[in-house]
Design a protein around this motif. Structure first.
Motif, PDB file in Angstrom:
ATOM      1  N   LEU A   1       0.763  -1.183   0.164  1.00 26.48           N
ATOM      2  CA  LEU A   1       0.040   0.068   0.009  1.00 26.48           C
ATOM      3  C   LEU A   1       0.885   1.317  -0.243  1.00 26.48           C
ATOM      4  O   LEU A   1       0.608   2.234  -0.826  1.00 26.48           O
ATOM      5  N   PHE A   2       1.898   1.266   0.671  1.00 26.28           N
ATOM      6  CA  PHE A   2       2.577   2.468   0.769  1.00 26.28           C
ATOM      7  C   PHE A   2       3.757   2.702  -0.073  1.00 26.28           C
ATOM      8  O   PHE A   2       4.630   3.359  -0.166  1.00 26.28           O
ATOM      9  N   LYS A   3       3.794   1.835  -1.036  1.00 23.94           N
ATOM     10  CA  LYS A   3       4.475   2.074  -2.316  1.00 23.94           C
ATOM     11  C   LYS A   3       4.120   3.531  -2.898  1.00 23.94           C
ATOM     12  O   LYS A   3       2.942   3.625  -2.871  1.00 23.94           O
ATOM     13  N   ARG A   4       4.909   4.230  -3.589  1.00 23.29           N
ATOM     14  CA  ARG A   4       4.530   5.590  -3.961  1.00 23.29           C
ATOM     15  C   ARG A   4       3.140   5.740  -4.657  1.00 23.29           C
ATOM     16  O   ARG A   4       2.376   6.600  -4.338  1.00 23.29           O
ATOM     17  N   ASN A   5       2.758   4.746  -5.461  1.00 23.15           N
ATOM     18  CA  ASN A   5       1.410   4.914  -6.145  1.00 23.15           C
ATOM     19  C   ASN A   5       0.448   3.988  -5.554  1.00 23.15           C
ATOM     20  O   ASN A   5      -0.652   3.897  -6.088  1.00 23.15           O
TER      21      ASN A   5
ATOM     22  N   PHE B   1       8.938   2.413  -0.288  1.00 23.50           N
ATOM     23  CA  PHE B   1       8.016   2.338   0.891  1.00 23.50           C
ATOM     24  C   PHE B   1       7.984   3.877   1.285  1.00 23.50           C
ATOM     25  O   PHE B   1       7.954   4.149   2.475  1.00 23.50           O
ATOM     26  N   ARG B   2       7.530   4.721   0.384  1.00 24.52           N
ATOM     27  CA  ARG B   2       7.383   6.075   0.728  1.00 24.52           C
ATOM     28  C   ARG B   2       6.186   6.716   0.021  1.00 24.52           C
ATOM     29  O   ARG B   2       5.923   6.415  -0.830  1.00 24.52           O
ATOM     30  N   ASN B   3       5.377   7.380   0.883  1.00 27.10           N
ATOM     31  CA  ASN B   3       4.235   8.213  -0.093  1.00 27.10           C
ATOM     32  C   ASN B   3       4.067   9.643   1.170  1.00 27.10           C
ATOM     33  O   ASN B   3       4.694   9.608   2.163  1.00 27.10           O
ATOM     34  N   GLU B   4       2.978  10.318   0.775  1.00 31.96           N
ATOM     35  CA  GLU B   4       2.701  11.564   1.545  1.00 31.96           C
ATOM     36  C   GLU B   4       2.173  11.242   3.027  1.00 31.96           C
ATOM     37  O   GLU B   4       2.684  11.979   3.951  1.00 31.96           O
TER      38      GLU B   4
END
Length: 366
Positions: A279-283, A323-326
């Protein structure tokens, strides 16, 4: 044992010429009675310490056609399908539809048989038919680590739910042995299908007030009418868009729409498993979201899916590029996420806890 000639009956033929209608009626009755006979608690199917044996009887030509199909990622409608008779140990066979699922490469068993991930559709040919309260079975061969690693990844999410970090029943999976025409085809991970029945089994379903979305590099509706108020509101990154402008203050806004502790628990489990395809993959990848109306009385729930890319043997970190997003980059949610991850490592994911689980599993799965 059903007569071999029935293997050749397609959906079109079952509903077609008059001389085949008695066969269709027989199949319908068989399915109804079998569904009643198998009406156990659906969750018993996903007890990881019970290794069920499942049986398929299918025309060999149809079986070859299914396992040699080459589906592409995301393909659902044009794959090769076949009729089959299906049963668990000691059960009367019921008529089902099978197809190869996913784009995972097939593997060869030690006996030289081709092993692929399979979807068993319980109600495709007999409307309303259920098996142990389920409409579909999803049998996975796993990624490079096979069904043991993928199944273990599912159990990590289950342990987090049982320890109360998810605020709902998030993850059910077990291992099964599959026999095709009497021949053993190996061990598979059996994962709980995310569909309308998934909602019904949790007493969540309402035709006009619940929505099930698949999140996989985008968000698509799998169950529900129109779009939910939550979906329409979350029109900013990292969700379906940016609405033509900047998003709100995430710290304040998201907690009014999403069960954030559970969402961050999903992320923490994926990080622990080094699952970079989550889920926390960029897209956003490989999860499902359930929305409700009114949205603020029941917050959006996220559920894991497709864990065959988990477990990298310590080669990733919890803030790797995958493993990054806003949300993870937000200072407040980052602190909550770190706190959840540390608590999980200290209790349900402790070395002693996981070794105890593996020791117990070895007795039934080795």
């Amino acid at each position: 044992q059903p007569p071999p000639s029935l293997f050749l009956q397609s959906r079109a033929r079952l509903s077609g010429s008059p001389h085949l209608r008695p066969v269709a009626f027989h199949c319908l009755l068989l399915g109804v009675f079998a569904s009643v006979a198998h009406a156990q608690d659906w969750k018993e199917v996903y007890d990881p310490m019970v290794i069920r044996s499942l049986h398929l009887q299918v025309d060999p030509t149809d079986w070859s056609r299914v396992i040699n199909d080459q589906p592409v990622e995301g393909q659902t409608e044009s794959q090769e399908r076949a009729d089959a008779w299906f049963n668990g140990e000691g059960e009367a066979p019921i008529l089902v539809e099978i197809r190869r699922k996913g784009a995972t490469d097939p593997v060869l068993t030690s006996g030289g048989l081709t092993k692929v991930s399979l979807k068993i559709d319980i109600n495709a040919l007999v409307p309303g038919q259920r098996w142990n309260g389920l409409r579909k079975l999803s049998l996975e061969i796993g990624g490079s680590g096979g069904p043991l690693e993928e199944g273990f990844a599912w159990q990590v999410h289950r342990m987090a739910a049982e320890a109360g970090y998810y605020r709902y029943d998030s993850s059910n999976a077990a291992w099964v042995k599959l026999y095709v025409n009497g021949v053993f085809h190996g061990v598979f991970t059996s994962t709980e299908q995310r569909d309308e029945q998934f909602l019904r089994n949790r007493d969540l379903y309402s035709a006009s007030n619940t929505w099930l979305y698949k999140v996989d590099g985008g968000t698509s509706l799998d169950a529900g009418i129109g779009d939910s108020p939550t979906f329409l509101h979350l029109d900013f990154a990292p969700f379906q868009g940016n609405g033509g402008g900047p998003g709100p203050d995430l710290d304040i806004d998201l907690q009014q729409w999403i069960d954030m502790d559970s969402m961050l628990t999903l992320g923490a489990c994926n990080a622990y498993l080094e699952n970079g395809d989550g889920l926390f993959k960029r897209n956003g990848k490989n999860s499902f979201a359930v929305d409700f109306n009114p949205p603020h009385q029941r917050l959006r729930r996220y559920y894991p899916w497709d864990l065959d890319a988990a477990i990298k043997q310590g080669t990733e970190d919890i803030y790797g590029n995958f493993f990054r997003n806003e949300i993870i980059d937000d200072p407040w949610f980052q602190r909550v996420y770190e706190h959840i991850l540390l608590e999980l490592i200290g209790a349900p994911f402790s070395q002693s806890s996981l070794l105890a689980f593996v020791d117990e599993l070895e007795v039934v799965l080795a």
